[in-house]
Design an enzyme around this catalytic site. Structure first.
Site, short mmCIF file in Angstrom:
data_model
loop_
_atom_site.label_atom_id
_atom_site.label_comp_id
_atom_site.label_asym_id
_atom_site.label_seq_id
_atom_site.Cartn_x
_atom_site.Cartn_y
_atom_site.Cartn_z
N ARG A 103 43.41 26.44 -96.95
CA ARG A 103 42.48 25.46 -97.55
C ARG A 103 42.14 25.96 -98.94
O ARG A 103 41.61 27.06 -99.11
CB ARG A 103 41.21 25.34 -96.70
CG ARG A 103 40.08 24.65 -97.44
CD ARG A 103 38.92 24.27 -96.56
NE ARG A 103 39.27 23.16 -95.70
CZ ARG A 103 38.36 22.43 -95.04
NH1 ARG A 103 37.08 22.69 -95.16
NH2 ARG A 103 38.74 21.43 -94.27
N HIS A 130 44.25 15.76 -97.19
CA HIS A 130 43.74 16.41 -95.97
C HIS A 130 44.57 15.90 -94.79
O HIS A 130 44.09 15.15 -93.94
CB HIS A 130 42.26 16.05 -95.82
CG HIS A 130 41.50 16.97 -94.91
ND1 HIS A 130 42.08 18.02 -94.24
CD2 HIS A 130 40.18 16.99 -94.56
CE1 HIS A 130 41.17 18.64 -93.53
NE2 HIS A 130 40.01 18.05 -93.70
N CYS A 262 35.19 12.11 -91.45
CA CYS A 262 35.78 13.44 -91.20
C CYS A 262 34.72 14.51 -91.01
O CYS A 262 35.02 15.54 -90.40
CB CYS A 262 36.73 13.81 -92.32
SG CYS A 262 35.93 14.08 -93.92
N ARG A 290 40.84 16.90 -83.94
CA ARG A 290 41.41 17.88 -84.87
C ARG A 290 42.13 18.97 -84.07
O ARG A 290 43.21 19.42 -84.43
CB ARG A 290 40.29 18.55 -85.70
CG ARG A 290 39.62 17.67 -86.74
CD ARG A 290 40.54 17.32 -87.87
NE ARG A 290 41.09 18.47 -88.57
CZ ARG A 290 40.50 19.14 -89.56
NH1 ARG A 290 39.32 18.75 -89.98
NH2 ARG A 290 41.09 20.17 -90.15
#
Ligand code: CP
Ligand code: NVA
Length: 304
Positions: A103, A130, A262, A290
């Site tokens: 990330r 993303h 999200c 996720r």
């Protein structure tokens, strides 16, 4: 599948659906206690140059459930923060680990890391996109609506990393995608160029949330100031006034319309607290997914 998951632009719609199929199986196995330790003895290095709750926990738990191990590397505390070149970090981690999740800010850094690594690299969020989050979003919508093809996805707010991945992922899966953002906050040009290549009236960029949400099957929003844009927070609050997903806006959507976010959410800004709570089950299912979607990606990229 390619070696890495860097952005959804690199995948076909069929590949995305295959990941979602494996994600459904992962979820089923986890819920029913069916062993699925396919990555026994494998290690995932996780590099974080930005904050995270969901991404860190879901990757770490996912690796554990797959029988492997995850290693947290903070950008600041590792030599990355002192300027060690990405190409050297890539070559070192390739000698110890079986995969890398990163990330960071620049998409180019992730692409460079992948080019210089002999092991798979997974994008856990950049300023550009993303992909893991949007795989979870698509999984959640498909789970509830039983399909993606032909549904209308409306994104309200900043043309940011989430908007970019939702446009690409939605269109590749045959959805109609409508984005409402203020002038100057449009999605990335590469994504808009991709949208132009999709045949049929499948993509729409509009200025008013009402236009975007009309007859939508799923409404999605995200923060107005993303990580790294904290200094623009007040200016953005002004620019995005009128872009709140509230109950009046939701009345324009299709009955039974889903809401996804999200997270983290700023209630009272991009989403009204009552809309958030009315759709909390869907939003937290999305957060749970996720885990399952990323386990599918880890399995597909890191299995022997
Ligand atoms: N949605 C998401 O990526 O959350 P985190 O920033 O907590 O990882
Ligand atoms: N657009 C947000 C997403 C956080 C998961 C950000 O980049 O901060």
């Amino acid at each position: 599948m390619q070696k890495d998951l860097l952005k959804l632009l690199d995948l076909t719609g069929q590949e995305i659906n295959e990941i979602l199929d494996v994600a459904d199986q992962m979820k089923y196995s986890q819920k029913h206690g069916i062993p699925h330790d396919y990555l026994r003895g494998k290690t995932l290095a996780m590099i974080f140059e930005k904050n995270s709750t969901r991404t860190r926990v879901s990757f770490e738990v996912g690796m554990y459930q797959l029988g492997g191990h995850a290693l947290f590397l903070s950008g600041k505390e590792s030599q990355i923060g002192r300027g060690e070149p990405v190409e050297d970090t890539a070559r070192v981690l390739s000698r110890y680990c079986d995969g890398i999740m990163i990330r960071t800010f620049a998409q180019e850094e992730v692409e460079e890391l992948a080019r210089c690594s002999t092991i798979p690299v997974i994008n856990g969020l950049t300023d550009f996109c993303h992909p893991c989050q949007v795989l979870a979003d698509l999984m959640t919508v498909r789970e509830k609506m039983t399909r993606l093809e032909g549904l209308k996805l409306a994104f309200i707010g900043d043309g940011n990393n989430m908007a970019n991945s939702l446009i690409v992922g939605g269109l590749k899966c045959g959805m109609y995608v409508s984005v409402a953002c203020p002038e100057g906050y449009e999605p990335d040009g590469r994504v808009l160029d991709f949208a132009k290549t999709v045949t049929g009236p499948k993509f729409q960029l509009v200025r008013t949330p009402a236009e975007a949400v009309k007859d939508a099957d799923v409404v999605i929003t995200d923060v107005w100031a993303s990580m790294g844009q904290e200094g623009e927070r007040e200016a953005r609050k002004k620019a995005f006034a009128g872009y709140c997903v509230d109950a009046d806006l939701m009345k324009l959507a299709h009955p039974g319309c889903m809401v996804q976010h999200c997270l983290p959410a700023h209630k009272g800004e991009e989403i009204a607290a009552d809309v958030f709570e009315a759709h909390a089950d869907e939003i937290f299912e999305e957060a749970e997914n996720r885990l399952h979607a990323q386990k599918a990606v880890l399995y597909l990229l890191m299995r022997d």
